[in-house]
Design a protein around this motif. Structure first.
Motif: not given
Length: 450
Positions: A13-20, A35-41, A74-83, A165-169
């Protein structure tokens, strides 16, 4: 409690928050190693995660592509770009990038009404949910609004899901197959992420993939789907509708919501002002009809609907001036709709509070509505200069450094019959926590006026 069946394979799971966090809960309940991965500390939800799932490994900081490639998905949270480079490497290695909506649709056992658009998603999603409830359906509403979609799966005996649904989702959803899908409208937004309007349009169009029925906006050609003839397609718009379509008819000087030749309800009976809300009601009717909801129940829901916070929300009337909070107007299209919708229904003019973070938008579409309906513009935030360059030359423009001063300036410019409208056409994070905070500050400032 149902027994958890342990499964092989790791879900990252990439990106935590409410959705993650909702993804972690769902996957753990399904028996997966996560396993959880997040770019933030210190990502939001980290404390809750560690309390609920102390066995889940957490990796903070820059994404490690090699570590991510150990997962089967890999489950990507919508706040993180797949690019993101690490995610493009994962995708190139053949590992699927999915999102919470993909997990949801794999498990959902009831039809899904799927709603996207640049603006009005939350209003229409909520209204369709209210229509279903008035019709006696056990309905669950969420997605990009309110509860994360995966949390809806715990609601027993659901007969209909209504998802914003957002475009990110949509980027990470591959098997939606909605019972009915719509793009309500499309205008420039999130260009800081997509880089171009065609890329944004492409992401939104994913909502129509393998849908059973579609609804589009006749007044916005970018919403029209390209679907096989076997898919039922209907439309809504503010003009006179053809047979089987939704629109507005005028009979003996009275405007009606209409289905084909049938006048259903006077526009003046809508609790919410503005033609943008007429369009929202028509969109909800079209979606509800395709979902099998009876028209009488849907009309009752419309009459009872009072709108959502920060969406052209009536705040107060003072000295003949009405104040509206449209803090959710975070892009130019939303603000144009609010200005035109309110401006066309009042005897006076609109004083609009604009500004914030523009997300790479072109502000030129504000020019004509402001020229037609506005008395003045109060500008604030980091992109105030860019907005000022797009305003009509003859329009009075003033600058404010806080919401309190913006409201006071707007009051000083207004006369009886006018509307003061907070509809910034921008994101809020230069001066406020979020659009909720911006709207609440506006409401407090308006409430303090004497």
């Amino acid at each position: 409690m149902s027994q958890v069946i342990l499964r092989s394979g790791i879900k990252a799971v990439v990106g935590l928050g409410k959705t993650g966090l909702s993804c972690v809960r769902y996957l753990k309940h399904q028996g997966y190693s996560v396993a959880v991965h997040d770019t933030r500390q210190d990502p939001p939800g980290l404390t809750s995660l560690q309390q609920e799932f102390p066995d889940v490994e957490v990796y903070l900081g820059a994404l490690d592509a090699q570590r991510l490639m150990q997962a089967e998905e890999v489950v990507v949270s919508p706040g993180l770009s797949i690019q993101e480079p690490a995610l493009t490497a994962v995708s190139a290695a053949g590992i699927p990038l999915i999102g919470d909506i993909e997990l949801f649709v794999r498990a959902a056992q009831a039809p899904v009404v799927a709603i996207t658009g640049s603006n009005a998603k939350s209003t229409v999603t909520t209204l369709v949910g209210e229509m279903a409830a008035h019709a006696g359906k056990r309905v669950a509403v969420g997605g990009n609004l309110g509860l994360p979609a995966l949390d809806l799966l715990g609601q027993a005996d659901t007969e209909l899901y209504v998802l914003e649904l957002s475009s990110f989702q949509l980027e990470t959803t591959h098997s939606l197959k909605a019972s009915v899908a719509t793009i309500l409208n499309l205008s420039e937004d999130h260009l800081d992420r997509y880089g171009s309007m065609p890329a944004y349009h492409k992401a939104k169009q994913r909502i129509y993939r393998q849908c059973q029925a579609a609804v589009f906006n006749r007044d916005d050609t970018l919403t029209q789907p390209l679907l096989p003839a076997s898919v039922a397609v209907s439309s809504f718009g503010l003009g006179q509708p053809d047979l089987g379509q939704w629109g507005v008819r005028t009979e003996q000087g009275i405007r009606y919501l209409a289905l084909g030749m049938d006048c259903l309800m006077p526009v003046k009976d809508l609790p919410l002002m503005g033609d943008h809300n007429v369009a929202n009601a028509l969109a909800a009717l079209a979606l509800g009809r395709q979902a099998g909801l009876p028209i009488p129940a849907m009309l009752e829901a419309i009459k009872a609907f009072r709108g959502l916070e920060h969406r052209c929300q009536h705040v107060r009337e003072l000295d003949g001036v009405v104040y509206y909070d449209d803090s959710k107007g975070t892009n130019v299209g939303a603000t144009v709709a609010a200005i035109e919708g309110l401006g066309s229904t009042i005897t006076g003019k609109v004083i609009v509070i604009l500004g914030g973070v523009g997300k790479g938008q072109d502000f030129q579409p504000l020019h004509d509505p402001l020229k037609s309906y506005a008395r003045a513009a109060v500008l604030m935030g980091v992109d105030a200069p860019a907005i000022a360059a797009s305003l009509p030359q003859e329009l009075t423009r003033l600058h404010a450094d806080s919401m309190v001063s913006a409201v006071q300036i707007a009051k000083s410019m207004s006369v009886a019959g006018d509307v003061v409208l907070l509809s910034p056409a921008c994101a809020s994070f230069d001066m406020f926590v979020d659009y909720h905070d911006r709207g609440h500050q506006f409401v407090r400032a308006v409430g303090a006026l004497t």
